[in-house]
Design an enzyme around this catalytic site. Structure first.
Site, PDB file in Angstrom:
ATOM      1  N   LEU A  98       0.832  -1.209   0.000  1.00  0.00           N
ATOM      2  CA  LEU A  98       0.000   0.000   0.000  1.00  0.00           C
ATOM      3  C   LEU A  98       0.862   1.252   0.000  1.00  0.00           C
ATOM      4  O   LEU A  98       2.049   1.206   0.334  1.00  0.00           O
ATOM      5  CB  LEU A  98      -0.909  -0.042   1.229  1.00  0.00           C
ATOM      6  CG  LEU A  98      -1.830  -1.283   1.256  1.00  0.00           C
ATOM      7  CD1 LEU A  98      -2.309  -1.578   2.669  1.00  0.00           C
ATOM      8  CD2 LEU A  98      -2.995  -1.102   0.304  1.00  0.00           C
ATOM      9  N   PRO A  99       0.269   2.402  -0.370  1.00  0.00           N
ATOM     10  CA  PRO A  99       1.094   3.609  -0.554  1.00  0.00           C
ATOM     11  C   PRO A  99       1.670   4.221   0.724  1.00  0.00           C
ATOM     12  O   PRO A  99       2.798   4.707   0.707  1.00  0.00           O
ATOM     13  CB  PRO A  99       0.133   4.610  -1.214  1.00  0.00           C
ATOM     14  CG  PRO A  99      -0.996   3.803  -1.746  1.00  0.00           C
ATOM     15  CD  PRO A  99      -1.108   2.597  -0.861  1.00  0.00           C
ATOM     16  N   THR A 129       6.043   0.689   2.369  1.00  0.00           N
ATOM     17  CA  THR A 129       7.060   1.445   3.097  1.00  0.00           C
ATOM     18  C   THR A 129       6.338   2.467   3.959  1.00  0.00           C
ATOM     19  O   THR A 129       5.736   3.413   3.439  1.00  0.00           O
ATOM     20  CB  THR A 129       8.025   2.153   2.135  1.00  0.00           C
ATOM     21  OG1 THR A 129       8.769   1.158   1.425  1.00  0.00           O
ATOM     22  CG2 THR A 129       9.002   3.041   2.891  1.00  0.00           C
ATOM     23  N   LYS A 204      15.020  -0.003   5.540  1.00  0.00           N
ATOM     24  CA  LYS A 204      14.658   0.664   4.283  1.00  0.00           C
ATOM     25  C   LYS A 204      14.855   2.174   4.367  1.00  0.00           C
ATOM     26  O   LYS A 204      15.468   2.781   3.487  1.00  0.00           O
ATOM     27  CB  LYS A 204      13.183   0.361   3.968  1.00  0.00           C
ATOM     28  CG  LYS A 204      12.575   1.137   2.802  1.00  0.00           C
ATOM     29  CD  LYS A 204      12.947   0.562   1.460  1.00  0.00           C
ATOM     30  CE  LYS A 204      12.424   1.419   0.305  1.00  0.00           C
ATOM     31  NZ  LYS A 204      11.008   1.179   0.010  1.00  0.00           N
ATOM     32  N   LYS A 279       8.935  11.431   0.246  1.00  0.00           N
ATOM     33  CA  LYS A 279       8.086  10.686   1.186  1.00  0.00           C
ATOM     34  C   LYS A 279       8.940   9.821   2.126  1.00  0.00           C
ATOM     35  O   LYS A 279       8.749   9.823   3.347  1.00  0.00           O
ATOM     36  CB  LYS A 279       7.112   9.795   0.409  1.00  0.00           C
ATOM     37  CG  LYS A 279       6.244   8.903   1.299  1.00  0.00           C
ATOM     38  CD  LYS A 279       5.810   7.617   0.600  1.00  0.00           C
ATOM     39  CE  LYS A 279       5.484   6.517   1.627  1.00  0.00           C
ATOM     40  NZ  LYS A 279       5.515   5.171   1.057  1.00  0.00           N
TER      41      LYS A 279
END
Lengths: 331, 331, 331, 331
Positions: A98-99, A129, A204, A279
């Site tokens: 998902l975003p 992420t 990450k 982001k």
């Protein structure tokens, strides 16, 4: 290279090494290759990932908010669900892609979310992420209803998703990692166990923060050297044989013409967009604030990518930092 | 590794490559191995460099402001001069190795400076790390009196100087480079022609600026990851197989215990001192201001190393940025 | 001045002005002076605020997690509750004053929280400094159960709390502001209506972000000027008659000896602690990330105060930025 | 206000105060009002300044490299010289107003410079904004030939120059200040003695560095507050009654519509150009590097104004930082 190959060219060597390391778990056969898998989030990345599971013989039950994405995969054999909750009622192995944090909160704990009908003993793998603390919160909520939630964000772009070449960074309990690795191996080539839940996200965002810093640093340095009279190819060569070398100077140089096949030599098309990097840097900053960790350069890199996003660079590859810095008076 | 090996471990491979490149000139025998050489500046670096010339059969005439340095090398066979001017009156091949721009101005154009009695056709090689514009100014002054001035700053620390393992970055006219390389080959293993006068300095300060940025970036990232629960060795491994990798993460990791034989595992002793890095970053900032080049991260790195220099880290290796960031409340 | 007087010396003039402004509401008599008030959070600030309500004739029902705080105020006449939920069951006007977002979430929506037994039509005023999005979330949850939640963070320190001299920045629906102002007037001298819920927090963190920037800026500037040979009092005078002037240069100069009665002239004791400023800057950064607003100097100021907090300055006044910048090599 | 009134609105009050302060010297009548004055540099500022001297009865001998500037002032009665050297041979009181350090070096020490024929006892007043170390170097060179050099940079823009409303910040020996003040009083309304030579420049660049920091800080803060839902006029009012207030928030607010008569309400026309601010910040950075003073926010402000200069803002007022930060994706 039309998309960001976030794992360096020598990753195969490292991957081989890694397999010998006890932290990177061997494959256990908990999930038979015919196990039904739930998949929520069929976007640019998730769509490819889901198809790779089908190619490996897994029946799928899927959900996405975009009807076209649902219809397309239905034709390829997937079963459609009307909500994440319905997915959870049909299988005990679910992957979500998902975003952002808000979508994960909604898909898991919303009114028609997964946790509303999850089966005891389910394994829930989130490859989005997001904020590590949200991953940890989801893991706690899952535990309350007898399920196991793990975070497994990816590096590698759309092409790596298509070619099952992703790297997964996994935060999971030790006893679950074998089963996690078994299913993720169908969609990627490296599955790294980073520690407990949230550490996949941590790895990450740490990598991407250092990447952003060294990319802007490389852009500044190349621009300064050129203004001082150095040939850019020669300067790149000198840096790469010296202590200034980094992935951005060597593999993904931001100056047009220094390397072939990278976004900088293709008008900064393709690759890893500035808005996406911004982001990820926002997540890094939230994590740094929450853990009271000073990150002066990471923080300034975030701000610079924010400025770029606001100044027309949102859709360009993040190596366009070079262009942003050197731009001449246009007004 | 007790001193900064500024050229990466794979530099031998690169050096081999470089020799096939036309920009990196082959050796011409302009200077016979018995040519007398002038040497001004016999400090930690210069002393070793001068001795390597003597080992290669060059008689030396030397000057330094420290009497002990003079007496020591006299015992090994060098001739002493009473000023840079006297050195220039005795030989047409002079090497200078000085702390900062001001000393170079003084040694060349001061009242008893080299240019006061330089011979026509002399070759003047300055290995100091200084402002590129000062190098260019010295070259102009030298041209007026019929001499050739080139800049040739080094990378590699005291051990590399002792072992003739330095890398020289040379800014010189094309026609002079062969002769420059011939003599520098006696003191180093890589001699790189960067372009016209000043570009040697430019390459040096560009490399060190990017090095500073990626070192602080690595320190921030490792500290953040550890606060988020990642094991430092595992995090370093993940970064080094991914796009975050850089010389500082791979070869010179700033976190104690991640790598053996680097300053971080020896209480930040040895290596490349924070005060020296701060000086080089000051040169980079001056060059950036003069050329109107934006260097936001280079500039902030300069400020952070300045703060470290003011806060007790002046004599520690520059990888102590990690310690500076993670230090806990001591009050 | 032993605590931060966050409102400038000329605030009385402004306050007079403000009262004539339609945005700063006149007092309506919704709450009689004998209304029972709930108060949750009896710390350094909240304790004084609660006592000021009692002085104005309001019976109190209170809750705090620290037994001593409860016992002390009980002796002065307050009724004790066993939980925020019990407070809510006894009165429809509640004020909360808590350290951070997490405590607000817990006190309002936790298992024994206010919203568990809140009465329809209740007015809930939160004076904590927290994330504006948490204020908005609390307002939504309150609306669902028929109550009105407003944010009303304060400026002014412990002494202003004691002397009923606080400034409240209020985010509330227009129709509620009159009632909010009536009760807050008992504890402060300025009650400013900033807009809808969350804007009180927004105003607070905006002010403090600009304060942090101009304080560090003043510290840098004073230190640079002194290093360039200027007398600090003279430099302050020049700045204050010119365009560089700001509250930090004029009213709260960070250089010891320039002004009397400020923390810098008292070894940075008292005032507004660096750790608290760091917390507020973290809120500002979260808000900037959430709204995609670039704040390069605010972000760097956050990082610098974070470094200071980690380096022994946590408990010193935030003007000790001057000392942090000028400190000499101690090692 | 069509040009930067760098001295705040309340400067008259301060000026009155200042006159009672012993550091701000009373006028001594060393120079009769008919003394011939040399003037070098007849640009936007210098042209007005020279004319104000003529209005006060001083015969002028002038030099500029632009023939039109020379011819224009000749018609008004000035005598033309063919070089700065010729000016120096005709008078012992000279004022220079030049764009940058390099021009000052040339006009004083170049081959046809002032010092080539300066008369013993001459007073040389340089009103250029340059590197303080260059001022000091010129003072040393002047002393060698029996003349006195002082630095006297100005604040206030073209209109203040025209209206004899400049503020001069003077670095001069104590015994010369009276004479300096007497002549500068003809062109300005405040003449402040800052200390020995170079301190005038120091005061100027310190003020402008803090101004840049607080302007960008105000722009960030206003933009963040607006994104959080605050009305800009209300936010400005809150800041100005609180500890966030500064000259930029109060007198020169960068948000269009908050104040009348400032550049932000006139599409950032007029005022103090971004390119000029960038130049002054470059001087501040050079001074900070030379004196080893950390200036993290000053340094980042320099970089941001550099980016703005490169991005189309060079000719706009420096308050356009607000526009740079808030600009939306244009691509």
């Amino acid at each position: 290279m039309s998309s960001l190959n976030i794992v360096a060219r020598n990753s195969k060597v490292f991957a081989a090494q890694i397999c010998r390391n006890q932290q990177f778990g061997a494959s256990n056969r908990h999930a038979s290759s015919s196990a039904k898998v739930g998949f929520v989030g069929l976007g640019n990345m998730g769509g490819h990932m889901a198809r790779n599971l089908m190619k490996n013989g897994h029946p799928l039950i899927v959900f996405d908010t975009v009807p076209d994405s649902m219809q397309a995969i239905k034709k390829e054999g997937a079963t459609l669900a009307s909500s994440p909750q319905e997915v959870a009622s049909q299988t005990n192995l679910i992957i979500t892609m998902l975003p952002a944090s808000q979508h994960v909160l909604d898909v898991y704990t919303g009114s028609s979310g997964i946790l509303g009908s999850v089966q005891k003993g389910s394994l829930l793998i989130d490859s989005s992420t997001i904020d590590p603390s949200v991953s940890q919160q989801m893991a706690e909520e899952s535990t309350k209803v007898g399920a196991t939630f793990v975070d497994a964000p990816v590096s590698g772009g759309v092409n790596a998703a298509r070619d099952a070449g992703l790297t997964f960074m996994v935060g999971s309990p030790d006893q679950s990692f074998g089963k996690v690795k078994e299913i993720l191996d169908k969609m990627g080539k490296n599955v790294v166990h980073c520690g407990s839940v949230g550490t996949g996200q941590a790895a990450k965002i740490c990598n991407n923060m250092l990447l952003a810093i060294s990319m802007i640093g490389t852009a500044e340095t190349m621009n300064l050297g050129m203004k001082l009279g150095l040939d850019p190819k020669l300067l790149a060569k000198i840096l790469n044989m010296s202590s200034g070398r980094c992935w951005s100077s060597e593999v993904y140089n931001p100056v047009p013409g220094v390397l072939d096949g990278v976004p900088s030599s293709n008008d900064y098309q393709g690759g890893f967009g500035t808005a996406l990097m911004t982001k990820d840097l926002g997540l890094a900053q939230n994590a740094a604030t929450a853990t009271q960790s000073p990150t002066p350069l990471g923080s300034l890199s975030h701000q610079l990518y924010r400025l770029m996003t606001n100044s027309g660079y949102a859709g360009k590859d993040f190596s366009s930092a070079f262009q942003f810095l050197k731009q001449q008076d246009k007004k």
